[in-house]
Design a protein around this motif. Structure first.
Motif, short mmCIF file in Angstrom:
data_model
loop_
_atom_site.label_atom_id
_atom_site.label_comp_id
_atom_site.label_asym_id
_atom_site.label_seq_id
_atom_site.Cartn_x
_atom_site.Cartn_y
_atom_site.Cartn_z
N SER A 13 0.82 -1.20 0.00
CA SER A 13 0.00 0.00 0.00
C SER A 13 0.86 1.26 0.00
CB SER A 13 -0.93 0.02 1.21
OG SER A 13 -0.18 0.20 2.40
N GLY A 14 2.16 1.10 0.27
CA GLY A 14 3.06 2.25 0.26
C GLY A 14 3.32 2.83 1.63
N ARG A 15 2.56 2.43 2.63
CA ARG A 15 2.79 2.98 3.96
C ARG A 15 3.63 2.00 4.77
NH1 ARG A 15 -3.10 1.85 5.42
NH2 ARG A 15 -2.96 -0.06 6.60
N ALA A 16 4.28 2.51 5.77
CA ALA A 16 5.09 1.65 6.62
C ALA A 16 4.16 0.78 7.47
CB ALA A 16 5.99 2.47 7.52
N GLY A 17 4.59 -0.42 7.75
CA GLY A 17 3.82 -1.31 8.60
C GLY A 17 3.63 -2.67 7.97
N TYR A 18 2.97 -3.52 8.66
CA TYR A 18 2.68 -4.84 8.13
C TYR A 18 1.55 -4.73 7.12
CZ TYR A 18 5.45 -6.69 11.92
OH TYR A 18 6.47 -6.98 12.77
N SER A 47 0.04 7.42 6.46
CA SER A 47 -0.91 6.84 7.42
C SER A 47 -2.23 7.60 7.41
CB SER A 47 -0.32 6.86 8.84
OG SER A 47 0.80 6.02 8.90
N ALA A 48 -2.16 8.91 7.33
CA ALA A 48 -3.39 9.72 7.29
C ALA A 48 -4.12 9.51 5.97
CB ALA A 48 -3.06 11.19 7.49
N ARG A 49 -3.39 9.51 4.86
CA ARG A 49 -4.03 9.32 3.55
C ARG A 49 -4.68 7.95 3.44
NH1 ARG A 49 0.90 11.33 1.68
NH2 ARG A 49 1.39 9.24 0.91
N ASP A 50 -4.05 6.94 4.03
CA ASP A 50 -4.59 5.57 3.97
C ASP A 50 -5.64 5.32 5.04
OD1 ASP A 50 -2.87 5.09 1.90
OD2 ASP A 50 -1.48 3.89 3.07
N GLN A 51 -5.93 6.34 5.84
CA GLN A 51 -6.91 6.26 6.93
C GLN A 51 -6.55 5.18 7.93
OE1 GLN A 51 -10.78 6.05 5.04
NE2 GLN A 51 -10.72 8.23 4.60
N LEU A 52 -5.24 5.02 8.17
CA LEU A 52 -4.78 4.05 9.16
C LEU A 52 -5.31 4.41 10.55
CD1 LEU A 52 -3.11 1.58 9.92
CD2 LEU A 52 -1.13 3.10 10.17
N ASP A 53 -5.46 5.72 10.82
CA ASP A 53 -5.97 6.12 12.14
C ASP A 53 -7.37 5.57 12.38
OD1 ASP A 53 -6.82 7.86 10.07
OD2 ASP A 53 -7.04 9.56 11.44
#
Length: 70
Positions: A13-18, A47-53
Motif C-alpha cells: 500500500s506504500g505505507r510503513a507497517g505490516y 498513514s493519514a491518507r490511507d486512513q490508518l488512524d
C-alpha cells in the motif's frame, strides 16, 4: 548498518507497517491514539491518507470488545 524494523518497511500500500491483516500485535487503544495523533499532526502522511488512524481505532475497539467477552 542496522536492519530496519519490519514496521518501518513499506508495504504494497506504500505505507510503513505490516500488510493489512498481518499485524503480529493486536491494536489497543493506546496504539490507536498514537496513530490518530500522528495523522492529525501530519494530514499529508501516508498513514493519514490511507486512513490508518480510523482502521487502528476500529480494530482497537473490536479487540477490546473481544477481551470483554472472555
Amino acid at each position: 548498518m542496522t536492519k530496519p524494523h519490519p514496521e518501518q518497511l513499506p508495504t504494497q500500500s506504500g505505507r510503513a507497517g505490516y500488510a493489512q491483516g498481518m499485524s503480529k500485535t493486536p491494536w489497543d487503544k493506546e496504539a490507536a491514539a498514537r496513530v490518530q495523533s500522528a495523522a492529525a499532526r501530519n494530514p499529508d502522511s501516508a498513514s493519514a491518507r490511507d486512513q490508518l488512524d480510523r482502521e487502528a481505532q476500529s480494530q482497537a475497539a473490536k479487540n477490546e470488545n473481544e477481551e470483554d467477552d472472555c
